[in-house]
Write a protein that holds these residues in place. Structure first.
Motif, short mmCIF file in Angstrom:
data_model
loop_
_atom_site.label_atom_id
_atom_site.label_comp_id
_atom_site.label_asym_id
_atom_site.label_seq_id
_atom_site.Cartn_x
_atom_site.Cartn_y
_atom_site.Cartn_z
N LEU A 29 0.95 3.54 -2.23
CA LEU A 29 0.40 4.62 -3.06
C LEU A 29 -1.03 4.89 -2.64
O LEU A 29 -1.73 4.01 -2.17
CB LEU A 29 0.45 4.25 -4.55
N GLN A 30 -1.42 6.13 -2.79
CA GLN A 30 -2.83 6.48 -2.57
C GLN A 30 -3.38 7.13 -3.84
O GLN A 30 -4.02 6.46 -4.65
CB GLN A 30 -2.97 7.36 -1.32
N CYS A 31 -3.10 8.40 -4.06
CA CYS A 31 -3.64 9.01 -5.28
C CYS A 31 -2.90 8.55 -6.52
O CYS A 31 -3.42 8.61 -7.62
CB CYS A 31 -3.64 10.54 -5.19
N GLY A 32 -1.66 8.09 -6.36
CA GLY A 32 -0.93 7.49 -7.47
C GLY A 32 -0.15 8.46 -8.33
O GLY A 32 0.54 8.03 -9.26
N PHE A 33 -0.22 9.74 -8.03
CA PHE A 33 0.41 10.70 -8.95
C PHE A 33 1.93 10.67 -8.86
O PHE A 33 2.62 10.81 -9.86
CB PHE A 33 -0.12 12.12 -8.68
N THR A 68 3.53 8.03 -8.01
CA THR A 68 3.90 6.62 -8.06
C THR A 68 4.81 6.25 -9.24
O THR A 68 5.81 5.55 -9.03
CB THR A 68 2.63 5.74 -8.05
N HIS A 114 0.84 -1.22 0.00
CA HIS A 114 0.00 0.00 0.00
C HIS A 114 0.87 1.26 0.00
O HIS A 114 0.70 2.17 0.82
CB HIS A 114 -0.95 0.00 1.21
N ARG A 138 2.59 13.32 -1.31
CA ARG A 138 1.79 14.09 -0.36
C ARG A 138 0.78 13.21 0.37
O ARG A 138 0.16 13.67 1.32
CB ARG A 138 1.07 15.20 -1.14
N CYS A 139 0.61 11.97 -0.08
CA CYS A 139 -0.46 11.13 0.50
C CYS A 139 0.02 10.17 1.57
O CYS A 139 -0.64 9.99 2.59
CB CYS A 139 -1.13 10.29 -0.59
N THR A 140 1.12 9.47 1.32
CA THR A 140 1.40 8.25 2.10
C THR A 140 2.22 8.48 3.36
O THR A 140 2.31 7.58 4.19
CB THR A 140 2.20 7.23 1.27
#
Lengths: 174, 818
Positions: free
Chosen positions: A105-109, A111, A103, A143-145
């Motif tokens: 990645l969240q938004c994937g940008f 990634t 896990h 910015r997400c993880t």
């Protein structure tokens, strides 16, 4: 004047994800623009304009580069690998698998760039400790993880890569 | 019903396309004949526009048109604000393209439409604009005096003042009387610096005007609100607008907006009749996408010498920036209900004055009002503990709501349904090794070590899951807080779930599949979740405020339950039994006490063929549900930070961070951990790294990722996270929101830790971000003034750019390519 600039063009030949392309480009065209706008390689993304975020990271002759910091003409005669060229024969790259499994990645940008940089990192450091991973990803922002699962994914991919190298060697020996 | 999926760390469905680059972010979309936009932005924070010469730009290669504010003045309307907090709230008109007045640096003044993005950018350099500069107001205390006006036509910088008073509301005593009678009153002023959401995907919009409906793809959190607002703002029939949020690269509140750029792209597409695209640069994003926070918090806390808090008075100045965005005025008001946090106060008063300044406008940013409130009360609690020479955890214990006291009506008019602060705190202390770390801190303090250790404590609760519609109505918000879902059973037995929330990294496709898999007894992989397109997801209120699961997830549950009831009727008919005798378990309807039964898929096919259905039965199992929550949900937690401070250099290091959150039942623990990690980092970044800095003329100095210090992996340690589970009692899933939790609690934990390390050296306060320079300066001031030094007054307008441990934020080239 822009008009004078835009009339000057150069022909380049670049291998991208195992396919060879010859194109006429403006000298000012960035490698990332060439990949996205000419070749439709939109898996590689642009997150900033100051080479800070690393979203555009690709491999040039096997080494990670930020494709927003290179001109397309500088890639002439070189081989580029993007996130879209990683999976081989329908099989995900170990780093892609590890990002999914942990896990990372969240938004994937971030990634695609994060994965490309991580592959380069474990090539140089096959068994990286947490500090090494964090330092090696310094140029790629997420910015997400909060990075914790990214670190875990990179170490996981390093482990599976080492193990598969060992088993390949053993098979070779047998 | 057998639970198999809920609670399991299912790997995400979303990942496959994201890890292979098979993505559809808005900027990836290319349409035939597409034109590209570039914006001319004001270099001045406050000016009148006296002349615009577009001649050279118009004749530049590839340019199709140039739009100025005057060109579109009749059709652009005014950008919407959906939250007028008072009936007499003042607001300037908010044109997408400035017509004759600009009020912040970065405001759009003209737009070039060209055949390529490069040609559009070339041409904006050729537009000649004359400005007459006007004086700027940047500081909130100055704005309050009205000496300089951000909008001279408005006649004041004050937009609105909003007050809650426990004596007036009948929830508590009069705070002035209580404070006057208190044995101890702490008076503090804390500053919430401006932050920038800094989502990784820059905002991008594509509008296709061909076909019967105008279609907009946009990097937005709120496709449904955007569609409604575009229709209202531009007087386009709502049915003629379709909005799609494709893959969206993060939001954090920053994409909860109706932006000038979206409106301009729409106008450009309608004018040219061609698909148009606008994608901002990172510099534009930092400069002109809305900012967050930006408050001065003046606080008075009364207490007894035994450490019982008697009352709290909060007087806020909130920075709106130059305009009111979609929910700008309501953001500080969301904090009004949270200053009392997990505690029992006898008296409470909250007053907030919203002020205009000549900076980019503020709006929602992760937590939106609640991090500010939590920061204030948790800083105060630590200051009080220090004042009374009491353990900060012990002080909190004396004041918090005990678990047996739930449900609890708070002094701020909320009813907390459940919670167990004791359990979460005990677990956090244990994981942290609190006593040992405190002992180490004391040893190092006594020894006068160069590197001092501080222990930062923060508890929190938040109201999330926005929101009961009637509560939003009482707060003058224009829309409701319900959510919609549809569950469709296809003839093959596969299931489609349509949800009105619009995920952009949260993992809804996975979590909703888990919920429906359990509810309907169908395989996880047979479920497809559809969202983010107003054509397929026809109703919804989108994603923000930690609402998706507690509101949107509950709508999914309600729709699935309707499917079960319809299928039960068909099953009874086909099995020749009474519906009362039909049991449903694990995807199968069976006649009680027999081995006769039908799977949901068989019933779906029978319903599809419709050859043999009960008389009058509508041949469909598909069901809609709209769920309006009865109450907010109230997650809580205890966060502990061990901070090391180098007293010679001011360098701050986060050594250990433990948090125990209680978010009720968990659908997917892996996703929850990810949300907490990311939230923590954004809160830690406010404490240590990030600040939108403007110079004295109002220009954003931190206008790139070189200067706006989004932390990198190298700036952070790993965290220890754990949970206690006290289910919410106001929704059937027992869940509470988690998206904002980490951000809310971590900022005060970090700052409390830094202060705990160096308070004995005469430091009482450090303005955020606690950069090495600021910490070092506070130590110098503390040493020169001795113990009990006055609070350092932070330089708010233009603090110098700090250097230090953040030099890792991305300056390193990747690889060795020459």
């Amino acid at each position: 004047m822009a008009t004078a600039q835009s009339t000057r063009t150069t022909s380049i030949t670049v291998e991208v994800d195992d396919m060879t392309y010859t194109d006429v480009v403006e000298p000012r065209m960035l490698l990332v623009q060439y990949l996205r706008e000419r070749l439709g390689k939109t898996g590689t993304l642009v997150g900033c304009d100051t080479t800070n975020c690393g979203a555009c990271t690709v491999h040039l002759d096997g080494q990670s580069v930020k494709s927003c910091t290179m001109f397309a003409v500088q890639a002439d005669g070189h081989a580029v690998t993007t996130i879209e060229g990683l999976a081989q024969g329908g099989e995900l790259h170990p780093m892609q698998k590890a990002f999914h499994e942990k896990h990372a990645l969240q938004c994937g940008f971030c990634t695609p760039g994060m994965i490309m940089q991580s592959i380069d990192l474990i090539k140089e450091h096959p068994d990286p400790d947490e500090h090494t991973v964090r330092d090696g990803l310094e140029g790629n922002l997420c910015r997400c993880t909060g990075y914790q699962n990214i670190v875990a994914a990179v170490q996981e991919a390093a482990r599976t890569t080492r193990e598969s190298a060992v088993s390949t060697t053993e098979e070779g020996a047998a | 019903m057998t639970v198999t999926e809920i609670g399991s760390p299912r790997r995400r469905k979303e990942d496959q396309r994201l890890i292979t680059g098979r993505t559809r972010y808005t900027d990836n979309i290319v349409l035939p004949g597409m034109l590209h936009l570039a914006m001319v932005r004001s270099p001045f924070a406050h000016a009148t526009i006296t002349a615009i010469d577009t001649h050279d730009a118009t004749s530049s290669p590839g340019v199709v048109a140039v739009l100025t504010g005057r060109d579109v003045a009749d059709e652009q309307g005014s950008l919407p604000c959906a939250w007028p907090i008072t009936p007499d709230q003042k607001a300037p008109p908010h044109p997408a393209i400035a017509v004759d007045h600009v009020a912040f640096a970065g405001e759009v003044v003209a737009c070039v439409i060209a055949r390529s993005a490069a040609e559009a950018r070339d041409a904006i350099e050729l537009i000649d604009i004359d400005y007459d500069e006007l004086p700027v107001v940047l500081d909130l205390e100055e704005a309050l005096t009205d000496a300089t006006l951000a909008h001279p036509d408005l006649g004041t910088n004050k937009s609105a003042t909003w007050v809650f008073d426990s004596a007036e509301a009948g929830t508590g005593d009069d705070v002035a009387q209580v404070l006057a009678a208190s044995e101890l009153v702490l008076e503090r002023t804390y500053l919430q610096q401006r932050l920038i959401p800094a989502f990784m995907e820059p905002r991008s919009t594509v509008v296709d005007p061909t076909g019967e409906q105008i279609t907009m793809w946009s990097a937005t959190q709120v496709p449904h609100l955007l569609r409604l607002m575009l229709a209202l703002t531009l007087s386009i029939p709502e049915g003629k607008v379709r909005v799609v949020a494709p893959d969206v690269g993060g939001g954090f509140g920053g994409k909860l907006q109706v932006t000038p750029e979206e409106v301009i792209t729409m106008l450009a597409a309608r004018r040219t009749g061609k698909p148009c695209k606008y994608t901002e640069t990172r510099s534009e994003s930092l400069m002109a996408a809305h900012h967050g926070r930006g408050q001065v918090q003046r606080l008075k806390l009364g207490a007894t010498r035994e450490g019982i808090v008697t009352g709290l008075s909060v007087d806020l100045l909130a920075d709106m920036g130059a305009y009111l965005g979609l929910v700008t005025p309501g953001v500080p008001i969301l904090g009004a209900f949270m200053y009392n946090s997990i505690y029992k106060f006898a008296a409470y008063r909250f007053s907030c004055t919203n002020l205009f300044t000549n900076k980019a406008w503020t709006d929602a940013y992760r937590g939106a009002g609640r991090p500010e409130a939590t920061f204030a009360i948790e800083r105060l609690m630590d200051d009080l503990a220090h004042e009374l020479d009491m353990d900060p955890v012990e002080l909190r214990r004396k004041n918090w709501i005990k678990h047996e006291e739930f449900p609890f009506s708070t002094i701020a008019c909320l009813e907390y349904d459940s919670g167990n602060y004791e359990a979460a705190t005990d677990r956090a202390l244990e994981l942290f090794g609190y006593d040992d770390l405190c002992a180490e801190r004391d040893r190092r303090r006594a020894a006068g070590d160069r590197v001092q250790l501080g222990i930062g404590v923060s508890t929190f609760t938040e109201m999330c899951g926005l929101a009961p519609s009637r509560v939003l109505g009482a707060l003058s918000y224009a829309a409701g807080g319900w959510e919609h879902a549809q569950v469709r059973v296809l003839p093959t037995g596969a299931v489609e779930v349509v949800t009105g929330v619009s995920g952009h990294g949260q993992g809804h496709e996975t979590a909703w599949s888990q919920i429906v898999a359990d509810r309907l007894g169908v395989p996880f992989d047979s479920i497809e979740v559809l969202h983010g397109d107003t054509q397929t997801s026809q109703k919804g209120l989108d994603t923000y405020g930690s609402r998706s699961l507690v509101v949107g997830g509950m709508a999914v549950v309600a729709a699935a339950d309707k499917v079960i009831e319809k299928a039960r009727t068909v099953a009874a008919h086909l099995l020749e039994a009474s519906t009362d005798d039909i049991e449903f378990a694990e995807g199968r309807f069976s006649v009680r006490g027999t081995d006769q039964g039908l799977a949901l898929g068989e019933i779906a096919f029978a319903t599809f063929s419709a050859h043999n259905l009960p008389d009058g039965f509508e041949p469909s199992l598909d069901s809609d549900a709209t769920f309006d929550p009865e109450n907010f949900s109230f997650p809580h937690g205890t966060h502990l930070a061990a901070m090391e401070v180098d007293t010679e250099t001011g360098e701050v290091t986060l050594r250990k961070y433990v948090c125990v959150d209680d978010i009720g039942n968990v659908i997917n623990p892996m996703i929850v951990d990810g949300q907490v990690h990311g939230g923590l980092v954004q809160g830690i970044a406010q404490a240590l790294f990030e600040e939108a800095v403007h110079d004295e003329s109002g220009t954003l100095v931190s206008g790139s990722f070189v200067d706006y210090l989004v932390p990198s992996a190298a700036d952070l340690p790993s965290f220890t996270t754990d949970r206690t589970v006290t289910p919410s009692t106001t929704n059937a899933l027992g869940v509470k929101g988690v998206g904002e939790a980490g951000t809310i609690a971590s900022t005060p934990a970090i700052v409390n830790g830094v202060l705990d390390a160096i308070r004995h050296l005469g430091v009482q306060d450090i303005a955020m971000p606690c950069s090495p320079h600021r910490v070092w300066k506070a130590l110098q001031d503390g040493a020169s003034k001795g113990l009990g030094a006055e609070e350092p007054v932070p330089d708010r307008v233009a603090p110098e750019q700090d250097a230090g441990p953040m030099n890792s934020s991305g300056n390193l080239p990747t690889g060795d390519f020459q």
